[in-house]
Design a protein around this motif. Structure first.
Motif: not given
Length: 137
Positions: A84-85, A87-89, A92-93, A126, A129, A133
């Motif tokens: 997932c890194e 796509f997001t941080s 955020a998770i 996840i 998020i 989006c």
């Protein structure tokens, strides 16, 4: 189409995969720095393993010899977070799951393994998020 179960996790700065399929007459394991590279290497390693077994005279199911299979991938928590890194941080998770960023970092680095409830919260975060989006116009 038959499925070959594969467990994927993160270890020592690499993704690692191992097959779980009795029809293979053994395990196939691969590592790679990227998930995409891992899956490519896994496909190649399984084909090579099946060819070797066939050449050695081992009986292989027709579906396996013909390549009529797909991988059923089970991501460990560390591999899931690493995947997932792109796509997001972790921050955020952390916000989406309610789990501290430090704790998520321990999971992502394989230092700790979360309980089932924690993993469920990570996956739900996840998904949250992703839904947010998708809702953006």
């Amino acid at each position: 189409m038959e499925k070959i179960h594969v467990k994927v996790d993160w270890c020592e700065k690499n993704y690692a995969a191992v097959t779980e399929c009795e029809a293979l007459n053994g395990l196939v394991t691969v590592t790679n720095k990227t998930y995409e590279g891992l899956m490519k290497d896994l496909a190649e390693a399984v084909r090579f393993h099946v060819e070797g077994c066939t050449e050695d005279g081992d009986a292989m199911p027709e579906w396996l010899a013909a390549g009529n299979y797909e991988f059923d991938v089970e991501l460990g928590t560390s591999a899931l977070l690493r995947k997932c890194e792109q796509f997001t941080s972790l921050a955020a998770i952390s916000r989406a799951s309610g789990i501290s960023q430090q704790q998520l970092s321990h999971y992502a680095n394989g230092l700790r393994e979360p309980r089932q409830e924690q993993r469920r919260r990570i996956v739900e975060g996840i998904h949250r998020i992703g839904k947010e989006c998708l809702a953006i116009m």
